[in-house]
Design a protein around this motif. Structure first.
Motif, mmCIF file in Angstrom:
data_model
loop_
_atom_site.group_PDB
_atom_site.id
_atom_site.type_symbol
_atom_site.label_atom_id
_atom_site.label_comp_id
_atom_site.label_asym_id
_atom_site.label_seq_id
_atom_site.Cartn_x
_atom_site.Cartn_y
_atom_site.Cartn_z
ATOM 1 N N TYR A 142 0.792 -1.072 0.052
ATOM 2 C CA TYR A 142 0.114 0.029 0.045
ATOM 3 C C TYR A 142 0.938 1.368 -0.066
ATOM 4 O O TYR A 142 0.516 2.126 -0.676
ATOM 5 C CB TYR A 142 -0.841 0.100 1.375
ATOM 6 C CG TYR A 142 -2.055 -1.107 1.302
ATOM 7 C CD1 TYR A 142 -2.610 -1.660 0.212
ATOM 8 C CD2 TYR A 142 -2.005 -1.830 2.416
ATOM 9 C CE1 TYR A 142 -3.316 -2.813 0.141
ATOM 10 C CE2 TYR A 142 -3.089 -3.007 2.645
ATOM 11 C CZ TYR A 142 -3.620 -3.369 1.640
ATOM 12 O OH TYR A 142 -4.347 -4.392 1.655
ATOM 13 N N PHE A 143 1.949 1.302 0.668
ATOM 14 C CA PHE A 143 2.904 2.173 0.804
ATOM 15 C C PHE A 143 3.480 2.543 -0.536
ATOM 16 O O PHE A 143 3.439 3.843 -1.211
ATOM 17 C CB PHE A 143 3.875 1.943 1.847
ATOM 18 C CG PHE A 143 5.073 3.160 2.006
ATOM 19 C CD1 PHE A 143 4.905 4.288 2.370
ATOM 20 C CD2 PHE A 143 6.241 2.864 1.147
ATOM 21 C CE1 PHE A 143 5.914 5.254 2.341
ATOM 22 C CE2 PHE A 143 7.119 4.075 1.117
ATOM 23 C CZ PHE A 143 7.210 4.929 1.794
ATOM 24 N N PHE A 172 3.763 5.910 -5.408
ATOM 25 C CA PHE A 172 3.651 5.734 -7.083
ATOM 26 C C PHE A 172 2.442 6.547 -7.539
ATOM 27 O O PHE A 172 2.755 7.459 -8.318
ATOM 28 C CB PHE A 172 3.491 4.536 -7.352
ATOM 29 C CG PHE A 172 3.302 4.155 -8.824
ATOM 30 C CD1 PHE A 172 4.454 4.031 -9.750
ATOM 31 C CD2 PHE A 172 1.954 4.003 -9.467
ATOM 32 C CE1 PHE A 172 4.267 4.153 -11.059
ATOM 33 C CE2 PHE A 172 1.909 3.814 -10.862
ATOM 34 C CZ PHE A 172 2.801 3.809 -11.462
ATOM 35 N N PHE A 173 1.262 6.546 -6.938
ATOM 36 C CA PHE A 173 0.158 7.412 -7.557
ATOM 37 C C PHE A 173 0.645 8.964 -7.066
ATOM 38 O O PHE A 173 0.125 9.695 -7.681
ATOM 39 C CB PHE A 173 -1.130 6.730 -7.060
ATOM 40 C CG PHE A 173 -1.550 5.830 -7.715
ATOM 41 C CD1 PHE A 173 -2.235 6.088 -9.118
ATOM 42 C CD2 PHE A 173 -1.630 4.581 -7.267
ATOM 43 C CE1 PHE A 173 -2.678 5.168 -9.871
ATOM 44 C CE2 PHE A 173 -1.988 3.423 -8.073
ATOM 45 C CZ PHE A 173 -2.533 3.656 -9.320
ATOM 46 N N CYS A 214 6.458 -9.979 -7.932
ATOM 47 C CA CYS A 214 5.467 -10.677 -7.515
ATOM 48 C C CYS A 214 5.429 -11.039 -5.839
ATOM 49 O O CYS A 214 4.285 -11.060 -5.462
ATOM 50 C CB CYS A 214 5.464 -12.048 -8.165
ATOM 51 S SG CYS A 214 5.148 -11.909 -10.112
ATOM 52 N N SER A 215 6.285 -11.045 -5.483
ATOM 53 C CA SER A 215 6.332 -11.350 -4.192
ATOM 54 C C SER A 215 5.865 -10.410 -3.158
ATOM 55 O O SER A 215 5.543 -10.439 -1.935
ATOM 56 C CB SER A 215 7.998 -11.611 -3.584
ATOM 57 O OG SER A 215 8.793 -10.478 -3.451
ATOM 58 N N VAL A 216 5.800 -9.018 -3.702
ATOM 59 C CA VAL A 216 5.251 -7.855 -2.967
ATOM 60 C C VAL A 216 3.813 -7.348 -3.755
ATOM 61 O O VAL A 216 3.147 -7.174 -2.568
ATOM 62 C CB VAL A 216 6.147 -6.489 -3.192
ATOM 63 C CG1 VAL A 216 5.823 -5.457 -2.608
ATOM 64 C CG2 VAL A 216 7.843 -6.868 -2.632
ATOM 65 N N LEU A 217 3.881 -7.251 -5.029
ATOM 66 C CA LEU A 217 2.444 -6.844 -5.545
ATOM 67 C C LEU A 217 1.464 -8.018 -6.079
ATOM 68 O O LEU A 217 0.516 -7.758 -6.626
ATOM 69 C CB LEU A 217 3.012 -5.903 -6.738
ATOM 70 C CG LEU A 217 3.929 -4.627 -6.202
ATOM 71 C CD1 LEU A 217 3.842 -3.827 -7.641
ATOM 72 C CD2 LEU A 217 3.125 -3.637 -5.238
ATOM 73 N N GLY A 218 1.853 -9.262 -5.944
ATOM 74 C CA GLY A 218 1.087 -10.320 -6.387
ATOM 75 C C GLY A 218 1.380 -10.941 -7.880
ATOM 76 O O GLY A 218 2.389 -10.417 -8.448
ATOM 77 N N SER A 219 0.972 -12.110 -7.989
ATOM 78 C CA SER A 219 1.626 -12.806 -9.026
ATOM 79 C C SER A 219 0.998 -12.220 -10.326
ATOM 80 O O SER A 219 1.582 -12.584 -11.421
ATOM 81 C CB SER A 219 1.252 -14.299 -9.104
ATOM 82 O OG SER A 219 -0.353 -14.510 -8.536
ATOM 83 N N LEU A 236 -1.477 -2.764 -9.439
ATOM 84 C CA LEU A 236 -1.824 -1.430 -8.928
ATOM 85 C C LEU A 236 -3.008 -1.314 -8.226
ATOM 86 O O LEU A 236 -3.292 -0.186 -7.794
ATOM 87 C CB LEU A 236 -1.701 -0.281 -10.208
ATOM 88 C CG LEU A 236 -0.306 -0.126 -10.963
ATOM 89 C CD1 LEU A 236 -0.583 0.949 -11.872
ATOM 90 C CD2 LEU A 236 0.783 0.222 -9.825
ATOM 91 N N PHE A 237 -3.765 -2.421 -7.961
ATOM 92 C CA PHE A 237 -4.865 -2.695 -7.281
ATOM 93 C C PHE A 237 -4.759 -2.869 -5.957
ATOM 94 O O PHE A 237 -3.840 -3.407 -5.486
ATOM 95 C CB PHE A 237 -5.664 -3.610 -8.090
ATOM 96 C CG PHE A 237 -6.271 -3.394 -9.320
ATOM 97 C CD1 PHE A 237 -7.720 -2.741 -9.381
ATOM 98 C CD2 PHE A 237 -5.651 -3.247 -10.447
ATOM 99 C CE1 PHE A 237 -8.365 -2.514 -10.512
ATOM 100 C CE2 PHE A 237 -6.358 -3.017 -11.562
ATOM 101 C CZ PHE A 237 -7.635 -2.635 -11.775
#
Length: 279
Positions: free
Chosen positions: A142-143, A148-149, A248-253, A259-260
């Motif tokens: 989330y951070f 980023f945004f 992938c280990s942080v933001l998903g596979s 970005l969701f």
């Protein structure tokens, strides 16, 4: 210095800055230049800006209110032989059990004790006064999405403000003093924000690509210096799985959802290691 200030005041100040820049930029500068709020041009150009503001505000809320990662009470490392606290050596990572004397408890790999939060944080990255919270396993995605945004949205806002400045330069009639005051304020505020936060987002993007936290980045720099001085032998960082797997280990596979608002991957207590460095 920021650590001496009540973190809630800092959060209120950041929220106020976001709201002030968002409101004044649109109300006093961009909307009038685009033909007013009822103009299709206003919706076309300010719609994406407000969407970005909404998204970054939501991620800011999640970064603040999501627990960065708490070590379960009574957690013990899954080793066949667990040393007593007095026997624990100053070993890092997966080389042996790690014990926190402040918490009087074992701490998992990549966890560190935060002196501000007064507890161990899973995969601690750093304590961030801007969110009045630690950045760790639980809220790091989330951070990162927040910064980023912020970079993306402020970059777009700066583009629109520069466009308005070019209009003013080529204008044949004088510009209202109110607009000039706010455009100077907004350009300065947005430029400083996008410059500072873009550097931060680039740095954390680099860390994600390398599979490391901020603390681990500092530790790796120290290790490299020791290797150069031939005080220790070269070692490989065990959590670097390769660029794609690191992300992938942080933001998903699934890259489509990076970005969701998705929660952290894994439990923060154990990690996959690169080949030839452990389990």
């Amino acid at each position: 210095m920021l650590e001496t200030i009540n973190g809630q005041y800092i959060v209120i100040a950041v929220t106020g800055l976001i709201g002030t820049l968002a409101y004044t930029t649109q109300q006093f500068v961009l909307a009038p230049a685009l033909g007013g709020w009822s103009s299709p041009q206003t919706l076309k150009f300010l719609g994406p800006l407000n969407l970005g503001i909404l998204i970054l505000s939501y991620y800011y809320y999640l970064a603040i209110n999501t627990d960065p990662g708490k070590v379960p009470e009574g957690w013990e490392p899954p080793y066949s032989l667990i040393q007593t606290p007095d026997q624990v050596q100053a070993e890092k990572g997966e080389t042996g059990p790690r014990f926190c004397r402040s918490c009087d408890a074992y701490k998992p790999p990549r966890a560190h004790h935060c002196r501000v939060c007064r507890r161990c944080i899973l995969k601690m990255d750093h304590h961030c006064p801007w969110i009045n919270n630690c950045v760790g396993h639980g809220n790091y995605p989330y951070f990162f999405r927040f910064v980023f945004f912020v970079s993306l949205t402020c970059g777009y806002a700066l583009y629109l403000l520069v466009w308005r400045l070019m209009q003013i330069r080529n204008a044949l009639r004088p510009v209202r003093m109110t607009e000039m005051i706010f455009i100077v304020f907004d350009v300065a505020g947005v430029f400083i924000t996008v410059f500072a936060v873009s550097l931060l987002s680039l740095y954390h993007g680099y860390c994600i690509l390398k599979g490391q936290s901020t603390i681990e980045s500092w530790e790796r720099s120290k290790v490299k210096n020791l290797i150069k001085k031939r005080k220790i032998v070269a070692v490989e960082f065990p959590y670097d799985l390769g660029t794609f797997k690191n992300v992938c280990s942080v933001l998903g596979s699934n890259p489509l959802f990076w970005l969701f608002p998705r929660s952290s991957v894994g439990d923060g207590l154990s990690y996959v290691l690169r080949p030839n460095t452990g389990r």
